[in-house]
Scaffold this active site. Structure first.
Site, short mmCIF file in Angstrom:
data_model
loop_
_atom_site.label_atom_id
_atom_site.label_comp_id
_atom_site.label_asym_id
_atom_site.label_seq_id
_atom_site.Cartn_x
_atom_site.Cartn_y
_atom_site.Cartn_z
N ARG A 178 42.15 46.96 44.25
CA ARG A 178 42.03 46.73 42.80
C ARG A 178 41.33 47.90 42.11
O ARG A 178 40.27 48.34 42.56
CB ARG A 178 41.24 45.44 42.56
CG ARG A 178 41.21 45.00 41.11
CD ARG A 178 40.38 43.74 40.92
NE ARG A 178 40.99 42.56 41.48
CZ ARG A 178 40.34 41.43 41.73
NH1 ARG A 178 39.05 41.34 41.49
NH2 ARG A 178 40.97 40.38 42.24
N LYS A 211 29.48 37.51 41.84
CA LYS A 211 30.12 38.41 40.88
C LYS A 211 29.58 38.19 39.47
O LYS A 211 29.07 37.10 39.15
CB LYS A 211 31.62 38.19 40.89
CG LYS A 211 32.04 36.81 40.44
CD LYS A 211 33.54 36.70 40.48
CE LYS A 211 34.01 35.35 40.94
NZ LYS A 211 35.40 35.27 41.26
N ARG A 213 31.76 43.38 37.30
CA ARG A 213 33.17 43.69 37.53
C ARG A 213 33.72 44.50 36.34
O ARG A 213 32.98 44.88 35.45
CB ARG A 213 33.96 42.39 37.68
CG ARG A 213 33.50 41.53 38.84
CD ARG A 213 34.01 42.06 40.15
NE ARG A 213 33.72 41.15 41.24
CZ ARG A 213 34.53 40.15 41.64
NH1 ARG A 213 35.66 39.92 40.99
NH2 ARG A 213 34.21 39.40 42.67
N CYS A 241 48.20 33.46 38.22
CA CYS A 241 47.51 34.30 39.20
C CYS A 241 48.49 34.62 40.33
O CYS A 241 49.55 34.00 40.41
CB CYS A 241 46.29 33.56 39.73
SG CYS A 241 46.74 32.26 40.90
N CYS A 298 45.00 27.68 43.01
CA CYS A 298 43.84 26.94 43.53
C CYS A 298 42.85 26.81 42.38
O CYS A 298 43.01 27.43 41.34
CB CYS A 298 43.22 27.66 44.73
SG CYS A 298 42.01 28.92 44.31
N CYS A 306 41.50 32.05 38.52
CA CYS A 306 41.61 33.49 38.23
C CYS A 306 42.40 33.81 36.96
O CYS A 306 42.14 34.83 36.34
CB CYS A 306 42.22 34.22 39.42
SG CYS A 306 41.16 34.16 40.86
N LYS A 365 30.69 38.95 35.32
CA LYS A 365 31.80 39.41 34.46
C LYS A 365 31.38 39.53 33.01
O LYS A 365 30.68 38.66 32.50
CB LYS A 365 32.96 38.42 34.57
CG LYS A 365 33.53 38.37 35.99
CD LYS A 365 34.68 37.42 36.13
CE LYS A 365 35.28 37.56 37.51
NZ LYS A 365 36.30 36.57 37.80
N CYS A 402 47.26 35.82 48.34
CA CYS A 402 45.89 35.33 48.22
C CYS A 402 45.55 34.33 49.32
O CYS A 402 46.22 33.32 49.48
CB CYS A 402 45.68 34.68 46.85
SG CYS A 402 43.98 34.11 46.69
C1 HEM Z 1 35.26 31.32 43.60
C2 HEM Z 1 35.94 31.96 42.71
C3 HEM Z 1 36.99 33.03 42.97
C4 HEM Z 1 37.44 33.63 44.11
C5 HEM Z 1 36.94 33.41 45.52
C6 HEM Z 1 38.48 34.56 43.72
C7 HEM Z 1 39.23 35.34 44.59
C8 HEM Z 1 40.31 36.09 44.21
C9 HEM Z 1 41.24 36.73 45.11
C10 HEM Z 1 41.18 36.67 46.62
C11 HEM Z 1 42.13 37.40 44.36
C12 HEM Z 1 43.26 38.27 44.85
C13 HEM Z 1 44.55 37.55 44.85
C14 HEM Z 1 45.71 38.48 45.11
O1 HEM Z 1 45.86 39.44 44.39
O2 HEM Z 1 46.47 38.22 46.03
C15 HEM Z 1 41.79 37.17 42.99
C16 HEM Z 1 42.46 37.70 41.92
C17 HEM Z 1 41.96 37.69 40.64
N1 HEM Z 1 40.90 36.98 40.18
FE1 HEM Z 1 39.79 35.75 41.27
N2 HEM Z 1 38.62 34.52 42.37
C18 HEM Z 1 37.74 33.61 41.87
C19 HEM Z 1 37.58 33.26 40.55
C20 HEM Z 1 38.05 34.01 39.49
C21 HEM Z 1 37.79 33.74 38.09
C22 HEM Z 1 36.97 32.56 37.58
C23 HEM Z 1 38.42 34.72 37.38
C24 HEM Z 1 38.47 34.93 35.87
C25 HEM Z 1 38.21 34.01 34.98
C26 HEM Z 1 39.07 35.59 38.32
C27 HEM Z 1 39.83 36.69 38.00
C28 HEM Z 1 40.75 37.25 38.85
C29 HEM Z 1 41.74 38.19 38.43
C30 HEM Z 1 41.93 38.76 37.03
C31 HEM Z 1 42.50 38.47 39.55
C32 HEM Z 1 43.69 39.41 39.59
C33 HEM Z 1 44.96 38.70 39.49
C34 HEM Z 1 45.30 38.09 38.15
O3 HEM Z 1 45.43 38.82 37.17
O4 HEM Z 1 45.45 36.88 38.05
N3 HEM Z 1 38.82 35.13 39.59
N4 HEM Z 1 40.67 36.37 42.94
S1 SF4 Z 2 43.19 31.21 41.46
FE1 SF4 Z 2 43.05 30.83 43.60
S2 SF4 Z 2 45.11 31.20 44.33
FE2 SF4 Z 2 44.96 32.20 42.39
S3 SF4 Z 2 44.37 34.34 42.87
FE3 SF4 Z 2 42.52 33.15 42.39
S4 SF4 Z 2 41.76 32.53 44.36
FE4 SF4 Z 2 43.92 33.09 44.66
#
Ligand code: HEM
Ligand code: SF4
Length: 579
Positions: A84, A226, A153, A447, A492, A496, A228, A453
């Site tokens: 990323r 994290k 981030r 997402c 999930c 994200c 943000k 993921c």
């Molecule tokens: C426990 C909470 C979270 C975990 C463990 C987590 C984990 C991950 C992982 C593993 C990915 C990569 C997925 C892929 O590209 O295959 C991802 C993508 C992403 N996450 Fe999270 N995430 C969490 C919560 C959040 C939250 C609350 C936000 C924003 C409100 C966020 C924003 C993003 C963004 C922007 C991406 C890039 C993909 C997209 O644009 O949807 N994440 N996250």
């Molecule tokens: S919302 Fe859940 S399934 Fe989607 S990218 Fe984030 S961690 Fe992965």
């Protein structure tokens, strides 16, 4: 060892001791010598994957170890990496985008993804190619440093390049200052990824620029979780400031920013099995002047650094600290760290959201064009050849670019003569113009979820376009094709793509089943509520179509879908639409 100390060692910890014990991730960070750990040794150990500790550390360097979920169970796991790039305010050049596009072909899965936080993601990078990928990204003056991990981030910002309204540039300038100020200082990043093997020189994109070994802001164990940050305007909350740990909402007078309302404690990650977790939107804490903004942000981060929960990662985000302390105590501590009292927030609310799609005059004689990119996925597939179109545009017109928080892209600084040519290139490559896209598709995002993921429970990006196809038919049938509402899907509950403040949130719950949330809105200032749980994938659109039919009949004049759902509430919706 004495008997007493042996007894000490075997004694079971009390509940209180357990609660205070740092979680294992803390030990990994602390013992890593500022994010080094054994990454360099493991990079050349001949395996296709890293050990647990390195996986956790690598996130701070901008990469997640993943395995292809489609191929799981066939012949063991097939490991690869998501890489990323953090792009503060979404600002990048055509040359930088072209370099990332080259990388996605050379070492990725041939696609590049614009993220919901204005970053870029490569998927499918093999361990043996990691160093090349990250090195190349730095060569073009971008960085993956702190794109993931327990640090600040990517700093988000309303992306539109309006030159006649200086507040947009003022926000971008603050986004840049914050990003630079809050970046980790460890030299580990340069040592690992960007040392020129021949000369030993280090490129200068991110990290280590001042040569310090220590982390003046983060210390040796960085943040509990994290962090943000996003910057927005009352008239343009496209950066979704309320969903961030720290939101800065500009207060404008006479076409200039006189300060910011500081919003704290937003965050969307939830663990459904843990009742103590919840999504939250930010609360106004205080008002700051533009010159104080970086110092106040730093003080807030320091409070979270020192008092955030380091025992239980499920409740380690700043929203839980604020929930436990209350806003008044939190503010007092921030003032203590800042060294002065902070004035109360101004009375402002958000009233607009500008996704920048289509043609817009910048105010300096030039134009920008917002191109909707479905789920941010840049690819060539059949007659749809967005990747090639972006190469052609980058090569010929080379416009400066902005990535948007809705996973789309703005081409900036175009002349009147460039306009037809840009449209022509897009059309020649089978890319629909934003004007040809329905409102429901324009305002939807998913997402990545499966197959990359590791946390995905259900599909998201791969099924949302099909659901939108069906929704389009239903909305057309009801005469609601022009309605503007946000639909956001995740695989999930981690949230994200920010599904908890949208008009419609679709959150993967168990295999093939989703929780449907309703009642948020595009402005992003309100959480939605659970309308129905465990809805099978095939039922999602029929369930929504019944609510839209009720909305059509009973809405008030001008009322949006989210406002309608929020006004009538869950029980009334179920009474009218269930069955
Ligand atoms: C426990 C909470 C979270 C975990 C463990 C987590 C984990 C991950 C992982 C593993 C990915 C990569 C997925 C892929 O590209 O295959 C991802 C993508 C992403 N996450 Fe999270 N995430 C969490 C919560 C959040 C939250 C609350 C936000 C924003 C409100 C966020 C924003 C993003 C963004 C922007 C991406 C890039 C993909 C997209 O644009 O949807 N994440 N996250
Ligand atoms: S919302 Fe859940 S399934 Fe989607 S990218 Fe984030 S961690 Fe992965």
């Amino acid at each position: 060892m004495t008997m007493a100390s042996m007894a000490e060692n075997t004694k079971q910890p009390t509940a209180a001791e357990k609660a205070d014990k740092p979680n294992p991730a803390e030990g990994v960070k602390l013992g890593s010598n500022y994010l080094r750990g054994s990454i360099s040794e493991e990079l050349i150990d001949g395996n296709d994957h890293f050990g647990k500790a390195s996986i956790a550390l690598l996130k701070h360097h901008g990469t997640y170890q993943q395995d292809n979920r489609d191929e799981r169970g066939q012949d063991g796991k097939v490991f690869s990496f998501m890489v990323r790039t953090a792009v503060p305010g979404g600002k990048l050049s055509s040359a930088q985008l072209l370099a990332e596009l080259d990388l996605c072909d050379e070492v990725g899965n041939t696609t590049l993804r614009i993220t919901a936080r204005q970053g870029l993601q490569l998927h499918g990078v093999l361990k043996s190619n990691l160093k090349h990928a990250i090195g190349r990204i730095n060569e073009v003056q971008l960085t993956t440093l702190a794109a993931c991990g327990d640090v600040e981030r990517n700093v988000m910002c309303s992306p539109c390049p309006y030159r006649a309204d200086p507040v947009y540039d003022q926000m971008q300038e603050l986004a840049k200052r914050l990003a630079v100020h809050l970046r980790p200082h460890t030299r580990a990043y340069h040592e690992l990824w960007v040392t020129d093997q021949q000369t030993g020189d280090k490129w200068q994109a991110g990290g280590g620029a001042n040569g310090q070994e220590i982390e003046p802001l983060y210390g040796p164990s960085y943040l509990p979780r994290k962090f943000k940050t996003a910057i927005g305007l009352p008239g343009d909350n496209s950066a979704d400031v309320y969903s961030n740990d720290l939101g800065l909402l500009a207060v404008c007078e006479n076409w200039s920013i006189v300060g910011y309302n500081v919003l704290v404690g937003g965050g969307f990650g939830v663990t459904p099995s843990a009742k103590k977790t919840f999504p939250a939107i930010g609360q106004p804490l205080c008002f700051v002047s533009p010159t104080q903004a970086v110092d106040v942000a730093t003080s807030i981060i320091k409070v979270q650094r020192d008092f955030g929960n380091r025992s239980d990662r499920k409740v380690a985000r700043m929203k839980y600290l604020i929930h436990n302390w209350g806003l008044a105590r939190f503010k007092q501590k921030v003032e203590e760290y800042f060294g002065a009292a902070l004035p109360p927030p101004r009375l402002i609310t958000v009233h607009g959201f500008n996704d920048g799609m289509g043609w817009h005059e910048q105010g300096d004689g030039r134009w920008f064009y917002g191109l909707n990119v479905e789920n941010g996925r840049i690819k060539d597939e059949g007659s749809f050849r967005l990747k090639s179109a972006l190469r052609a545009i980058g090569g010929e017109l080379a416009p400066p670019l902005r990535l948007t928080p809705h996973q789309s892209i703005l081409f900036c600084d175009l002349t009147k003569q460039d306009r037809p040519r840009l449209e022509e290139i897009l059309q020649l490559h089978g890319v629909p113009l934003s004007e040809e896209i329905t409102q429901v598709r324009r305002w939807a995002m998913a997402c990545p979820a499966l197959p990359t993921c590791g946390l995905a429970i259900t599909e998201s990006e791969r099924v949302l376009p099909g659901m939108i196809d069906q929704l389009e038919v239903e909305l057309e049938r009801l005469g609601l094709g022009d309605e503007v509402f946000t639909t956001r899907m995740t695989g999930c509950p981690n949230g994200c793509s920010r599904p908890y403040n949208s008009d419609i949130g679709l959150v993967g719950k168990t295999v093939g089943k989703y929780t449907i949330f309703l009642g948020g809105r595009r402005l992003g200032d309100r959480l939605n509520f659970i309308y129905k749980d465990l809805v099978p994938e095939k039922e999602v659109v029929p369930v929504l179509a019944r609510v839209f039919a009720y909305f059509k009949d009973d809405r008030r004049q001008g009322e949006t879908f989210g406002d309608f759902c929020d006004r009538v509430g869950k029980d009334d919706l179920l009474t009218h639409c269930d069955g």
